[in-house]
Write an enzyme that holds these catalytic residues in place. Structure first.
Site, PDB file in Angstrom:
ATOM      1  N   GLY A 137      45.675  38.733  37.848  1.00  0.00           N
ATOM      2  CA  GLY A 137      44.614  37.772  37.562  1.00  0.00           C
ATOM      3  C   GLY A 137      44.855  36.396  38.165  1.00  0.00           C
ATOM      4  N   ASP A 157      41.536  41.474  51.240  1.00  0.00           N
ATOM      5  CA  ASP A 157      42.766  41.713  50.481  1.00  0.00           C
ATOM      6  C   ASP A 157      43.541  42.920  51.006  1.00  0.00           C
ATOM      7  OD1 ASP A 157      41.443  39.783  49.062  1.00  0.00           O
ATOM      8  OD2 ASP A 157      40.986  41.056  47.340  1.00  0.00           O
TER       9      ASP A 157
HETATM   10  C1  GLA Z   1      38.295  38.485  46.696  1.00  0.00           C
HETATM   11  C2  GLA Z   1      37.718  39.648  47.498  1.00  0.00           C
HETATM   12  C3  GLA Z   1      37.872  39.407  49.007  1.00  0.00           C
HETATM   13  C4  GLA Z   1      37.328  38.036  49.402  1.00  0.00           C
HETATM   14  C5  GLA Z   1      37.907  36.959  48.476  1.00  0.00           C
HETATM   15  C6  GLA Z   1      37.320  35.602  48.745  1.00  0.00           C
HETATM   16  O1  GLA Z   1      39.659  38.417  46.841  1.00  0.00           O
HETATM   17  O2  GLA Z   1      38.366  40.849  47.154  1.00  0.00           O
HETATM   18  O3  GLA Z   1      37.234  40.438  49.740  1.00  0.00           O
HETATM   19  O4  GLA Z   1      35.934  38.029  49.416  1.00  0.00           O
HETATM   20  O5  GLA Z   1      37.691  37.272  47.114  1.00  0.00           O
HETATM   21  O6  GLA Z   1      37.622  35.171  50.024  1.00  0.00           O
END
Ligand code: GLA
Length: 364
Positions: free
Chosen positions: A102, A152
């Site tokens: 988180g 990510d």
């Molecule tokens: C989260 C999402 C990513 C991206 C970020 C903001 O981590 O999983 O794909 O959009 O937010 O940049």
């Protein structure tokens, strides 16, 4: 027993640009998810940090009972891999994680990628890193219904020690940008936890889609901020949609600037880098509206303490800030920020001084 590792990530700049195929600039962290496991008939994974045991069939289907919590991610990865032909070989072992949950450092993406890597390895089903990242991203959608971008999962598979990954999330082309050796990443978790599934993430994406609908087929990647303002003035899109669009357009520009400054880290360029990070944070606060008072305060305190640059990082609505600091000052600055934060907020922050690290891999 074999050991698999997938790191979390911190995004230096390029927030929410992956929702429209724009550029991002993450680093893989030296914090992540480790799986020690071997081939088995079913998927049976336990974890002390995450709590409990996951028992699934090798293709990810439930073996009676409800699949909840972190087991949803394991099940979804197995299901996505089954769909693209992974033979149904199970996995038995233990998951450990050094990533705070988180904090916006992609603990779920690291879990998905680590599980995917282990499942592919035991079934002798090799995937290219980006194929693994895409399967893990689909698994995130399947597990929690959040239409996240590829940031990510891609950051976790592509990471390289000492380097940032400049990824075009539309074409998936990428190159590496060195992080100067004497600069480290200072991540400060605000203590206000976030979860993609309950954050405003989906709402923001819908607002952005609304903006795209008013573009009459124009490519958002080709727009300038001035053009977004003209479009808004002509009332082709509503003011909220216009602000969301202005954020992704101005943010994409900031990604290339940051990459340029880091490639030539002269004192003047590092000063500019600090300004661009500030602008990025302001854009997230005012145009994208995903910061919290705690994140705004942490960024202020970080600049006051003397960091090179600081901004909110990740999915917003809680989570962490990322700052760049000289290696010899990092611990002192982190302590100063945390103690000032303690005096001015109700929550307890936590600092992580990290280096850009290698991406997901089989360790042994
Ligand atoms: C989260 C999402 C990513 C991206 C970020 C903001 O981590 O999983 O794909 O959009 O937010 O940049």
């Amino acid at each position: 027993m074999h050991v698999y590792w997938a790191p979390g990530r911190v995004n230096l700049i390029g927030e929410f640009t992956d929702l429209s195929g724009g550029p991002v600039l993450p680093a893989a962290l030296d914090l992540g998810v480790r799986i020690e496991a071997e081939a088995a008939e079913t998927i049976s994974l336990r974890s002390r940090e995450l709590g409990g045991v996951t028992e699934l069939a090798a293709d990810g289907t439930a073996l009676g009972g409800v699949t909840e919590g972190w087991a949803r991610y394991v099940a979804s990865v197995a299901s996505e891999l089954a769909l693209i032909g992974r033979p149904p070989v199970g996995l038995s072992g233990e998951i450990t994680s050094t990533l705070p949950i988180g904090a916006g450092l992609s603990s779920s993406a690291a879990l998905e990628v680590a599980v995917g890597l282990a499942l592919c390895s035991v079934a002798d089903f090799p995937l290219e890193p980006m194929e693994l990242a895409q399967a893990a991203r689909r698994a995130e959608h399947r597990a929690v219904g959040v239409p996240c971008g590829i940031l990510d999962q891609a950051a976790s598979v592509l990471g390289r020690a000492g380097l940032l990954t400049l990824l075009e999330t539309g074409s998936l082309a990428y190159e590496y940008v060195p992080l100067p050796e004497d600069i480290v990443l200072v991540i400060i978790d605000s203590g206000v936890s976030r979860q993609l599934e309950s954050s405003g993430y989906g709402a923001r994406q819908e607002e952005l889609e609304r903006a795209f609908a008013g573009l009459n087929g124009r490519d958002p990647g080709e727009l300038t901020v001035a053009e977004v303002e003209e479009i808004a003035e002509a009332e082709l899109i509503d003011p909220v949609a216009a602000r969301r669009l202005r954020h992704v357009v101005s943010e994409s520009d900031r990604v290339y600037k940051v990459a340029r400054f880091l490639r030539k880290p002269s004192p003047a360029n590092l000063q500019r880098l600090g300004d661009v990070f500030r602008e990025g944070h302001e854009s997230l606060r005012l145009d994208w509206e995903a910061t919290t008072p705690e994140l705004d305060l942490l960024v202020e305190l970080a600049y006051e303490s003397g960091v090179i640059a600081a901004r909110m990082t990740g999915g917003g609505f809680g989570g962490a800030i990322v700052a760049l600091a000289w290696i010899e000052e990092a611990d002192t600055l982190a302590d100063a920020i945390l103690s000032a934060y303690k005096g001015r907020s109700d929550t307890q922050g936590k600092a992580y001084v990290c280096r850009a690290s290698d991406g997901a891999r089989k360790l042994s």
